[in-house]
Design a protein around this motif. Structure first.
Motif, PDB file in Angstrom:
ATOM      1  N   GLU A   1       4.190   6.128   0.194  1.00 17.77           N
ATOM      2  CA  GLU A   1       3.467   4.942  -0.260  1.00 17.77           C
ATOM      3  C   GLU A   1       3.886   4.541  -1.673  1.00 17.77           C
ATOM      4  O   GLU A   1       4.076   3.344  -1.964  1.00 17.77           O
ATOM      5  CB  GLU A   1       1.963   5.199  -0.207  1.00 17.77           C
ATOM      6  CG  GLU A   1       1.401   5.322   1.201  1.00 17.77           C
ATOM      7  CD  GLU A   1      -0.110   5.254   1.236  1.00 17.77           C
ATOM      8  OE1 GLU A   1      -0.677   4.609   0.331  1.00 17.77           O
ATOM      9  OE2 GLU A   1      -0.710   5.836   2.157  1.00 17.77           O
TER      10      GLU A   1
ATOM     11  N   THR B   1       6.136   1.250  -1.936  1.00 24.94           N
ATOM     12  CA  THR B   1       5.496   0.121  -2.613  1.00 24.94           C
ATOM     13  C   THR B   1       6.302  -0.326  -3.822  1.00 24.94           C
ATOM     14  O   THR B   1       6.500  -1.535  -4.046  1.00 24.94           O
ATOM     15  CB  THR B   1       4.070   0.512  -3.041  1.00 24.94           C
ATOM     16  OG1 THR B   1       3.315   0.897  -1.884  1.00 24.94           O
ATOM     17  CG2 THR B   1       3.374  -0.653  -3.721  1.00 24.94           C
TER      18      THR B   1
ATOM     19  N   GLY C   1      -4.782  -1.707  -2.224  1.00 27.20           N
ATOM     20  CA  GLY C   1      -4.563  -3.002  -1.591  1.00 27.20           C
ATOM     21  C   GLY C   1      -5.126  -4.145  -2.409  1.00 27.20           C
ATOM     22  O   GLY C   1      -4.490  -5.203  -2.541  1.00 27.20           O
TER      23      GLY C   1
ATOM     24  N   ILE D   1       0.957  -8.800   0.257  1.00 30.11           N
ATOM     25  CA  ILE D   1       0.155  -8.471   1.449  1.00 30.11           C
ATOM     26  C   ILE D   1       1.041  -7.841   2.509  1.00 30.11           C
ATOM     27  O   ILE D   1       0.672  -6.844   3.160  1.00 30.11           O
ATOM     28  CB  ILE D   1      -0.545  -9.730   1.986  1.00 30.11           C
ATOM     29  CG1 ILE D   1      -1.586 -10.231   0.981  1.00 30.11           C
ATOM     30  CG2 ILE D   1      -1.207  -9.447   3.324  1.00 30.11           C
ATOM     31  CD1 ILE D   1      -2.268 -11.520   1.400  1.00 30.11           C
ATOM     32  N   GLY D   2       2.237  -8.413   2.721  1.00 35.16           N
ATOM     33  CA  GLY D   2       3.157  -7.846   3.705  1.00 35.16           C
ATOM     34  C   GLY D   2       3.579  -6.431   3.344  1.00 35.16           C
ATOM     35  O   GLY D   2       3.663  -5.545   4.216  1.00 35.16           O
TER      36      GLY D   2
ATOM     37  N   TYR E   1       1.865  -4.277   1.576  1.00 32.18           N
ATOM     38  CA  TYR E   1       0.712  -3.396   1.810  1.00 32.18           C
ATOM     39  C   TYR E   1       0.571  -3.065   3.293  1.00 32.18           C
ATOM     40  O   TYR E   1       0.354  -1.889   3.658  1.00 32.18           O
ATOM     41  CB  TYR E   1      -0.552  -4.075   1.292  1.00 32.18           C
ATOM     42  CG  TYR E   1      -1.820  -3.329   1.614  1.00 32.18           C
ATOM     43  CD1 TYR E   1      -2.172  -2.186   0.899  1.00 32.18           C
ATOM     44  CD2 TYR E   1      -2.668  -3.760   2.631  1.00 32.18           C
ATOM     45  CE1 TYR E   1      -3.331  -1.497   1.186  1.00 32.18           C
ATOM     46  CE2 TYR E   1      -3.831  -3.075   2.927  1.00 32.18           C
ATOM     47  CZ  TYR E   1      -4.158  -1.943   2.209  1.00 32.18           C
ATOM     48  OH  TYR E   1      -5.304  -1.261   2.504  1.00 32.18           O
ATOM     49  N   LEU E   2       0.706  -4.072   4.157  1.00 31.60           N
ATOM     50  CA  LEU E   2       0.569  -3.832   5.591  1.00 31.60           C
ATOM     51  C   LEU E   2       1.664  -2.915   6.112  1.00 31.60           C
ATOM     52  O   LEU E   2       1.406  -2.005   6.925  1.00 31.60           O
ATOM     53  CB  LEU E   2       0.583  -5.165   6.346  1.00 31.60           C
ATOM     54  CG  LEU E   2      -0.607  -6.093   6.093  1.00 31.60           C
ATOM     55  CD1 LEU E   2      -0.436  -7.406   6.854  1.00 31.60           C
ATOM     56  CD2 LEU E   2      -1.914  -5.416   6.498  1.00 31.60           C
ATOM     57  N   VAL E   3       2.895  -3.117   5.650  1.00 34.63           N
ATOM     58  CA  VAL E   3       4.006  -2.275   6.109  1.00 34.63           C
ATOM     59  C   VAL E   3       3.814  -0.826   5.674  1.00 34.63           C
ATOM     60  O   VAL E   3       3.949   0.115   6.476  1.00 34.63           O
ATOM     61  CB  VAL E   3       5.346  -2.837   5.577  1.00 34.63           C
ATOM     62  CG1 VAL E   3       6.481  -1.836   5.819  1.00 34.63           C
ATOM     63  CG2 VAL E   3       5.673  -4.159   6.244  1.00 34.63           C
TER      64      VAL E   3
ATOM     65  N   GLN F   1       1.046   0.764   4.716  1.00 37.24           N
ATOM     66  CA  GLN F   1      -0.101   1.399   5.349  1.00 37.24           C
ATOM     67  C   GLN F   1       0.141   1.657   6.836  1.00 37.24           C
ATOM     68  O   GLN F   1      -0.361   2.635   7.401  1.00 37.24           O
ATOM     69  CB  GLN F   1      -1.355   0.532   5.162  1.00 37.24           C
ATOM     70  CG  GLN F   1      -1.815   0.415   3.729  1.00 37.24           C
ATOM     71  CD  GLN F   1      -2.143   1.756   3.110  1.00 37.24           C
ATOM     72  OE1 GLN F   1      -2.697   2.647   3.759  1.00 37.24           O
ATOM     73  NE2 GLN F   1      -1.785   1.916   1.843  1.00 37.24           N
ATOM     74  N   THR F   2       0.910   0.789   7.496  1.00 27.94           N
ATOM     75  CA  THR F   2       1.230   1.014   8.909  1.00 27.94           C
ATOM     76  C   THR F   2       2.097   2.252   9.072  1.00 27.94           C
ATOM     77  O   THR F   2       1.861   3.083   9.966  1.00 27.94           O
ATOM     78  CB  THR F   2       1.950  -0.217   9.489  1.00 27.94           C
ATOM     79  OG1 THR F   2       1.091  -1.356   9.381  1.00 27.94           O
ATOM     80  CG2 THR F   2       2.307   0.005  10.951  1.00 27.94           C
TER      81      THR F   2
ATOM     82  N   TYR G   1       0.361   5.238  11.087  1.00 27.80           N
ATOM     83  CA  TYR G   1       0.803   5.438  12.466  1.00 27.80           C
ATOM     84  C   TYR G   1       1.936   6.440  12.612  1.00 27.80           C
ATOM     85  O   TYR G   1       2.273   6.816  13.740  1.00 27.80           O
ATOM     86  CB  TYR G   1       1.239   4.097  13.070  1.00 27.80           C
ATOM     87  CG  TYR G   1       0.077   3.179  13.361  1.00 27.80           C
ATOM     88  CD1 TYR G   1      -0.642   3.279  14.538  1.00 27.80           C
ATOM     89  CD2 TYR G   1      -0.312   2.226  12.424  1.00 27.80           C
ATOM     90  CE1 TYR G   1      -1.713   2.440  14.796  1.00 27.80           C
ATOM     91  CE2 TYR G   1      -1.388   1.386  12.670  1.00 27.80           C
ATOM     92  CZ  TYR G   1      -2.076   1.497  13.852  1.00 27.80           C
ATOM     93  OH  TYR G   1      -3.149   0.676  14.094  1.00 27.80           O
TER      94      TYR G   1
END
Length: 360
Positions: A222, A226, A260, A279-280, A282-284, A286-287, A291
């Motif tokens: 992360e 980031t 976030g 935002i993109g 953060y989503l990438v 965290q995904t 997952y």
């Protein structure tokens, strides 16, 4: 004893400890008094106890690194532990030097940007009539006070150097000779409980090592991810946001939410396109963490329900502050392992065949 004529036989009084009832009641009172004293001491000594727990968590990290290094370097455990300690020390020195040299000045800028962005959101909410001005001001003061404490705590990390040093020292000493402390705890237990304690201790150590390995991996992914992606998108203070995201990744659930919010606020301060890019990112990130890394770690350690972890974080954070918030996840994991091992041993004892009574 024969009582004099006209007088009833004497009965033992409360001061006569030979009376079985008095001795039994004294034992009960001593147990309840000891329990009350133990609870009071745990409450009064909460911060030192959390430092000890933090030291044990750090010791599990060192032990895990030492075991992992043993797969590629067939040398004595002491040398492997020394290599791991030197690597950890080098990383800490580099982090503090890097933060002090090129990032510390950005904390005040970050606080100003976040404050300005939140004021813009509050003004928009009031314009839409969704919230009275007094309520918005109260929420703003509370939120900005929390963010201010966060950035101040990170920016002045040297203020907590004594606690950090204590955690490091405890962790190193325990990692050098873990069996010594394990035998010391077992010595205080009855002989028939020591085998069960050693099995539970081994299971807890295995779980803690896997949990902390996954946590460090998630922090690295992360933080670095980031940092790199924000720098590619031109988001201001990418390095600082990457470090904060990596540090906050140690706090499941809550850390992701806070990082976030910071990413989005700083991203939109440079424009709409930059905010959408943040935002993109953060989503990438965290995904990938949610997952790929988290399921892989959960299979090898202990699977904790997110609501359980979040509830423990709220509770420990309210009771013990930032240290309790950071250690809530490891503590809950160890309690779960302890309960599982205890229930498993009881089930085995219940299923064990009862020996037949000897024939007369």
């Amino acid at each position: 004893m024969i009582a004099p004529e006209g007088r009833k036989p004497e009965q033992p009084g409360p001061s006569d400890f030979r009376d079985p009832m008095t001795a039994r009641e004294l034992k009960r009172a001593a147990v309840w008094l000891g329990l009350a004293v133990a609870i009071a001491l745990m409450w009064l000594l909460a911060q030192p106890l959390l430092l000890i727990i933090g030291g044990l968590v750090f010791a599990s990290m060192l032990d895990g690194g030492t075991r992992l290094l043993g797969r590629v370097l067939p040398i004595a455990r002491g040398w492997r532990l020394a290599i791991v300690c030197l690597a950890a020390l080098a990383f800490l020195v580099w982090t503090f030097y890097f933060a002090g040299a090129s990032i510390a000045a950005q904390f005040e800028t970050l606080r100003s940007v976040v404050t300005h962005q939140f004021n813009r959101i509050a003004d928009w909410v009031q314009t839409m009539g969704l919230m009275p001005k007094n309520s918005a001001d109260a929420i703003g003061e509370q939120v900005m006070g929390s963010l201010g404490r966060l950035t101040t705590a990170v920016g002045t990390a040297l203020g907590a150097i004594s606690s950090l040093a204590m955690i490091l020292v405890i962790g190193v000493f325990v990692a050098i000779e873990p069996r010594l402390y394990e035998r010391g705890v077992a010595w205080m237990l009855p002989m028939e409980k020591r085998t069960e304690f050693y099995e539970t201790s081994a299971k807890m150590g295995y779980t803690m090592r896997r949990l902390m390995a996954g946590r460090l991996l998630g922090m690295a992914v992360e933080g670095v991810g980031t940092w790199v992606l924000l720098a590619v998108g031109g988001v201001p203070m990418a390095a600082l946001l990457g470090i904060l995201t990596g540090l906050l990744a140690f706090l499941p659930n809550i850390g992701a939410i806070v990082s976030g919010v910071l990413l989005v606020l700083v991203g939109f301060s440079a424009g709409v396109e930059t905010g959408l890019w943040a935002i993109g990112v953060y989503l990438v990130v965290q995904t990938v963490d949610g997952y790929l890394i988290v399921p892989m770690v959960a299979k090898r350690s202990v699977d904790l329900a997110p609501a359980l972890v979040l509830g423990a974080q709220v509770l420990f954070g309210a009771l013990f502050g930032l240290m309790g918030l950071a250690l809530a996840d490891p503590i809950v994991a160890m309690i779960k392992v302890l309960l599982e091992e205890s229930s498993g041993n009881k089930a085995e004892d219940a299923q064990a065949p009862v020996p037949a009574a000897p024939l007369p």
